[in-house]
Design a protein around this motif. Sequence first.
Motif, mmCIF file in Angstrom:
data_model
loop_
_atom_site.group_PDB
_atom_site.id
_atom_site.type_symbol
_atom_site.label_atom_id
_atom_site.label_comp_id
_atom_site.label_asym_id
_atom_site.label_seq_id
_atom_site.Cartn_x
_atom_site.Cartn_y
_atom_site.Cartn_z
ATOM 1 N N VAL A 1 21.174 32.407 110.006
ATOM 2 C CA VAL A 1 20.983 31.822 111.332
ATOM 3 C C VAL A 1 22.254 31.165 111.872
ATOM 4 N N ASN A 2 23.189 30.807 110.989
ATOM 5 C CA ASN A 2 24.390 30.086 111.416
ATOM 6 C C ASN A 2 25.540 31.002 111.827
ATOM 7 N N ILE A 3 25.359 32.330 111.738
ATOM 8 C CA ILE A 3 26.457 33.242 112.068
ATOM 9 C C ILE A 3 25.973 34.338 113.012
ATOM 10 N N SER A 4 26.924 35.069 113.582
ATOM 11 C CA SER A 4 26.600 36.116 114.561
ATOM 12 C C SER A 4 26.174 37.398 113.868
ATOM 13 N N GLY A 5 25.663 38.345 114.678
ATOM 14 C CA GLY A 5 25.235 39.627 114.148
ATOM 15 C C GLY A 5 26.376 40.406 113.522
ATOM 16 N N GLY A 6 27.539 40.381 114.156
ATOM 17 C CA GLY A 6 28.696 41.089 113.618
ATOM 18 C C GLY A 6 29.164 40.505 112.304
ATOM 19 N N GLN A 7 29.129 39.180 112.199
ATOM 20 C CA GLN A 7 29.531 38.524 110.951
ATOM 21 C C GLN A 7 28.547 38.839 109.823
ATOM 22 N N LYS A 8 27.260 38.917 110.186
ATOM 23 C CA LYS A 8 26.256 39.299 109.182
ATOM 24 C C LYS A 8 26.559 40.692 108.636
ATOM 25 N N GLN A 9 26.894 41.621 109.543
ATOM 26 C CA GLN A 9 27.160 42.988 109.101
ATOM 27 C C GLN A 9 28.403 43.060 108.226
ATOM 28 N N ARG A 10 29.424 42.282 108.576
ATOM 29 C CA ARG A 10 30.637 42.274 107.748
ATOM 30 C C ARG A 10 30.333 41.725 106.351
ATOM 31 N N ALA B 1 22.363 47.415 116.604
ATOM 32 C CA ALA B 1 21.837 46.183 117.205
ATOM 33 C C ALA B 1 22.944 45.267 117.707
ATOM 34 N N LEU B 2 24.198 45.731 117.661
ATOM 35 C CA LEU B 2 25.324 44.893 118.042
ATOM 36 C C LEU B 2 25.790 45.206 119.459
ATOM 37 N N ASP B 3 26.471 44.240 120.064
ATOM 38 C CA ASP B 3 27.051 44.489 121.381
ATOM 39 C C ASP B 3 28.256 45.420 121.218
ATOM 40 N N THR B 4 28.723 45.958 122.329
ATOM 41 C CA THR B 4 29.763 46.996 122.297
ATOM 42 C C THR B 4 31.048 46.517 121.647
ATOM 43 N N GLU B 5 31.464 45.291 121.974
ATOM 44 C CA GLU B 5 32.715 44.778 121.420
ATOM 45 C C GLU B 5 32.614 44.562 119.909
ATOM 46 N N THR B 6 31.501 43.979 119.484
ATOM 47 C CA THR B 6 31.297 43.744 118.045
ATOM 48 C C THR B 6 31.163 45.061 117.314
ATOM 49 N N GLU B 7 30.464 46.019 117.936
ATOM 50 C CA GLU B 7 30.325 47.339 117.328
ATOM 51 C C GLU B 7 31.690 47.984 117.114
ATOM 52 N N ARG B 8 32.567 47.852 118.119
ATOM 53 C CA ARG B 8 33.898 48.446 118.022
ATOM 54 C C ARG B 8 34.685 47.803 116.878
ATOM 55 N N SER B 9 34.527 46.479 116.737
ATOM 56 C CA SER B 9 35.232 45.755 115.680
ATOM 57 C C SER B 9 34.737 46.195 114.299
ATOM 58 N N ILE B 10 33.407 46.322 114.160
ATOM 59 C CA ILE B 10 32.840 46.777 112.890
ATOM 60 C C ILE B 10 33.277 48.207 112.608
ATOM 61 N N GLN B 11 33.314 49.030 113.670
ATOM 62 C CA GLN B 11 33.704 50.419 113.499
ATOM 63 C C GLN B 11 35.148 50.529 112.998
ATOM 64 N N GLU B 12 36.010 49.664 113.469
ATOM 65 C CA GLU B 12 37.400 49.650 112.994
ATOM 66 C C GLU B 12 37.454 49.320 111.500
ATOM 67 N N SER B 13 36.578 48.367 111.092
ATOM 68 C CA SER B 13 36.521 48.014 109.668
ATOM 69 C C SER B 13 36.074 49.214 108.844
ATOM 70 N N ILE B 14 35.104 49.963 109.375
ATOM 71 C CA ILE B 14 34.597 51.137 108.659
ATOM 72 C C ILE B 14 35.653 52.233 108.608
ATOM 73 N N ASP B 15 36.359 52.435 109.733
ATOM 74 C CA ASP B 15 37.402 53.465 109.786
ATOM 75 C C ASP B 15 38.506 53.187 108.774
ATOM 76 N N ASN B 16 38.767 51.916 108.526
ATOM 77 C CA ASN B 16 39.809 51.554 107.553
ATOM 78 C C ASN B 16 39.414 51.932 106.128
ATOM 79 N N LEU B 17 38.115 52.162 105.922
ATOM 80 C CA LEU B 17 37.621 52.514 104.587
ATOM 81 C C LEU B 17 37.603 54.024 104.364
#
Length: 600
Positions: free
Chosen positions: A495-504, A526-542
Amino acid sequence: MKSIIKKYFSNFLYFYSFLGNKLFVAVLLSIGIGILDGFGLTMFLPLLKLSDKSESMGKGDLGLGRFSFINDWLISSGVSITLVSVLAVMVVFFFLKGIVKYFSGVYRVMLQQDFIKRLRMKMLMGFNKMNFRSFISSDVGRIQNSMSGEVDRVARGYNMYFQTFEQSILVVVYIGFAFVVDFKFATLVTAGGLATNIIYSLFYKLTKQASSRLTLRSNLYQGQIIQHVGNFKYLKATAYLNDYSKKLESTISEIEHVRTKIGLYGSVLQAVREPLLIIIVAIVILIQVNFLGGSISSIMVSLLFFYRALTALTSMQGNWNKFLETSGSIDNLKKFQHELNKSTEIFGKTKISKFNDVIELNNVSVSYGNTVVLDNLSLAIWKNDTIAFVGESGSGKTTLVNVITGLIIPDSGNMSIDGIGRKEISIQTYQKRLGYVTQEPVIFSDTIFNNITFWAEPTNENLQRFKSAVEKSSLAQFIEGLPEKESSKLGINGVNISGGQKQRISIARELYKEIDLLVLDEATSALDTETERSIQESIDNLKGYYTIIVVAHRLSTVKNADRIAVMNKGCIVDIGTFEELVSRNKMFKRMVELQEISLD
């Protein structure tokens, strides 16, 4: 004989399945208590004769009748037959009874704790071995209620059952002594007990029926509570809380109504117990004095046995009724354990220490009832390949991932890992090499460190693994900005963090495992476009370091995948790169156009 044992001793056999021959030790201790108590009470016979001048005993004669072996033993031991010696013998018997009763009580407590522990562990292990198909068709409320509230009720039932068992042993022992002292008196005791049992049997039946209804209502209530808590945000935001609460209020009222009935039956039994006892005592005294012509001493000893026997009998009846209050829970757990045993997953023996080459699916089909979800599907997933599955809802994407992750065994066809068939694999060793991130991140109410490391000890090696996972999932900057760093608490469901932080954090947890495969099941939908893009970059790095399997609704998420499989009605209708599919597959191109994704 087996049918008789099953009918009348089914509960004993249930408890025996957990505790084995330890139960017979408890039974022997109970018999010892009854015998020592019986001998102690028998000493009242010579005591009363010694104090009654109208009664006479020969020299060295305790007047014990069929228990004269006690008399012989004392004489051979050189003990003078006096008031003091008789009282001393009585004290010894009751003292020994107290010692045995103490050890019996301690042993029974130890057995009860052992039973509860074994019951909880057996259900936990059974649940852990439950195959995924059985789980998704199960009543979650019933599972939770069976593994929590029902266990507590069964523990009380166990205690009541063996108190009943102990009291029944005492009844048999006292009646046995009564038969030795006076056969006619014993007949009266037996008749009185049977007469009271007719009344009790009616309430036993009513209590057992009410107990079964209580278990059903409790299962329903647990399921409703889970949904109430899980959907709290939606219910509160839409002002549906009060409407849904009415369902819970109705169930609560039904539960308390049944509890009231059970309490009423118990109160009636407690209220009639003593009056019945006194009535039978009065009748026996009249019969003994007016018709059987017994002496005062024999009448008093007979009454002692009679009172002990009827006290044990009424206590047995009361405990049995309390046991029946929990019988619905015991029946429920028996059925629940049987269902767990039937749904046990079958594990192979070949261990997978590392994914080296390819996962192959050959003509795999999966159905739920009459609905075909995967239809004769074949596919190969190569090591360090990034493959995505797209398609409309119901196309079979999630079921396909469930097959790949080992959650579901295909109805037909086969999945193999590095050439080893699915049924031959020790599936947990394979799943240890697999990371899994879902649309709803799994966050525990604990620190960031414990969430990512799954409560590993903070050794130097584990701290290095933690830092590596944090870096790969782009969490380092976020954690460094927190006052308590990795020791920061995340709260219930994060509850104390955002959806993107939870996914990370979810991704970091899987990377901490040192995996070979990373599965992302609608992980960014379930993420907004900006957060989705940020998570996607993390995935692409893998990419290139792990075999990555992505299930996505948003096609922008899978644009950079090595291959994209388009699914429809349980089949893969096309597979290729993003550009290849746009150029040749009308279904995929239409999906791209509807989501307004740039083709550049």
